[in-house]
Every structure is written in C-alpha cells, then in structure tokens.
Design an enzyme around this catalytic site. Structure first.
Site, PDB file in Angstrom:
ATOM      1  CD  GLU A  63      -2.582   1.100   2.885  1.00  0.00           C
ATOM      2  OE1 GLU A  63      -2.929   2.418   2.990  1.00  0.00           O
ATOM      3  OE2 GLU A  63      -2.333   0.341   3.409  1.00  0.00           O
ATOM      4  CG  ASP A  67       0.581   7.054  -1.141  1.00  0.00           C
ATOM      5  OD1 ASP A  67      -0.577   7.494  -1.573  1.00  0.00           O
ATOM      6  OD2 ASP A  67       1.317   7.329  -0.384  1.00  0.00           O
ATOM      7  CG  ASN A 132      -6.254   1.361   3.006  1.00  0.00           C
ATOM      8  OD1 ASN A 132      -6.033   2.514   2.630  1.00  0.00           O
ATOM      9  ND2 ASN A 132      -6.832   0.986   4.288  1.00  0.00           N
ATOM     10  CD  GLU A 135      -2.923   4.285  -1.442  1.00  0.00           C
ATOM     11  OE1 GLU A 135      -2.951   5.635  -1.597  1.00  0.00           O
ATOM     12  OE2 GLU A 135      -3.288   3.731  -0.496  1.00  0.00           O
TER      13      GLU A 135
END
Length: 247
Positions: A63, A67, A132, A135
């Site tokens: 994650e 990101d 989440n 990502e």
C-alpha cells in the site's frame, strides 16, 4: 523454450491459484508474472501470515509503495497537461485525484474487496480498505512488471476514466478544510463542538455543532467525530455558499 516454461508454469499452478490468476487477469488487463505479489496485495493483517524470514505478510507495505507510484504518475500527468499550473495548483489537483474518497471509489468499482483474504468479517472492514487495496495492487504491479506497466495501469484505470481536470478544479475534497480556510481568510472565529449522541441506538454516534463567530451555523451526526465534522462543514458551506464564493 520460453513457451515451454510458460506452459509448465501454468500446468503446475494449483486450482486455487488458477482461479486467482483468472480474476487478477481480468482486473489488470495483462497476465501477471508472479502471483505472490498479488496474493500479498490481497492479504489482510488479520491472517497473521509471515514470510520465510518471519516478516509480516500483508498488503500494508505494498500500500505504501503503491501510494508513492500513484502519486508520481499523477504528478507527471498534471505537470504535462497543465503547463500553466503553479506548485500550489498542481499539489491541490493531485490531492483531489488521490483523495481517500476517490481511491475508495476505484477499489469498489473493481470489486477488489472480493479477493481479500482475511480472518475478519468483511462487514467489519473500514471504508478505506477499498482504496488501501487499490494502492497495494499498484505496488504489486510495480514489483511484478516494473514502472512502465504500472504507469500504463494507472493511465487506463485512473487517469483516462476518472481524471477530468475542469471538473476536478471545482471539486471539494474536504468541506471542513474549505470552511477553515475561509474563516481564516475572513478573520472569523470557528469552533467544532463535538459530543456523544447515542440516543436509543446501540451504535455509537457523535454530534457536532459548528460555530462561526459564536453562532451555530450547522449541526450534524455520524458514527465518528471526523465524519460528523465533515458533514456539518458541508451543511455550513451550502448555508454560506454565496458569501464563500463571492468574488
């Protein structure tokens, strides 16, 4: 030789892996090379899995990586598409595209939660798990296929279907931030008065009164303080819209 190895790899795949492979393939639009990255991306921490070195095995590290990759690709797109945008404008636009609300929408549209392995009932997942996992999936693509595949996925799944710059310019990410910025600009005092407001319900609720210049402008109620404050801010915005948007 390459075809032979590919055939052997496919034939040696377990039935469970085969099902997972087909589902991931439909989401990605290309064949994954190493399923372990994608399995990691859909593993919830509640499984308490560890790798061969004893390190936690779940989607959270992916994650973080996803990101960063998402932010980089979006930043490059905005830089190229809006040559007149200054740093502040580009930062605000990127924040709108990668907002938690937007990422949750992307995750829901792809039904990513259906693939999550967890010991927790999906009904107890927080709303943000959709974003989440999205990502984490991007992080898995980067590790499996490299930057160019990752960039192409973001272009096809995020930028082309969702990024409309003129519309995004008018989109409000956080009404609370907007109200606070306006109050500070206009030198107005503000206060979010929060309190528990359960009533006769079993679930915990919070009530919020938004005061501006010692006057209650809006009230709201939600299952968290953050949601209640955002809802009250949205109501205050619509109540004061003419003043806020005046030139």
């Amino acid at each position: 030789m390459r075809r032979l190895l590919s055939k052997i790899s496919k034939n040696s795949r377990s039935p469970e892996d085969g099902i997972f492979f087909e589902k991931i393939y439909k989401i990605l639009g290309f064949k994954p090379s190493d399923l372990k990255f994608y399995k990691n991306a859909f593993t919830h921490r509640s499984t308490n899995k560890t790798d061969e070195k004893g390190n936690p095995f779940n989607y959270e590290r992916l994650e973080f990586l996803g990101d960063s990759m998402l932010g980089s690709v979006i930043a490059a797109h905005l830089y190229n598409e809006v040559p007149t945008g200054d740093e502040g404008y580009l930062t605000k636009m990127r924040s709108k595209i990668v907002s938690r609300e937007h990422l949750n929408e992307l995750g829901r549209d792809l039904r990513l939660i259906d693939l999550v392995e967890s010991k927790v009932n999906p009904q107890h997942f927080g709303e943000n798990i959709h974003g989440n996992i999205f990502e984490a999936l991007i992080g898995a693509i980067y590790l499996d296929k490299g930057f160019l595949f990752c960039e192409k996925f973001i272009q096809n799944r995020v930028i082309k279907p969702y990024v409309d710059i003129p519309k995004l310019e008018g989109k409000v990410i956080s009404y609370k931030s907007l109200i606070i910025e306006w109050c500070q600009k206009e030198k107005k005092t503000f206060q979010f008065e929060t309190f528990e407001d359960n009533g006769t319900e079993e679930q915990k609720y919070f009530g919020v009164k938004l005061h501006i210049d010692q006057k209650v402008i809006a009230r709201a109620r939600a299952t968290s303080k953050k949601k209640a404050e955002e809802k009250a801010s949205q109501r205050a915005y619509f109540a004061l819209q003419a003043q806020i948007e005046k030139k």
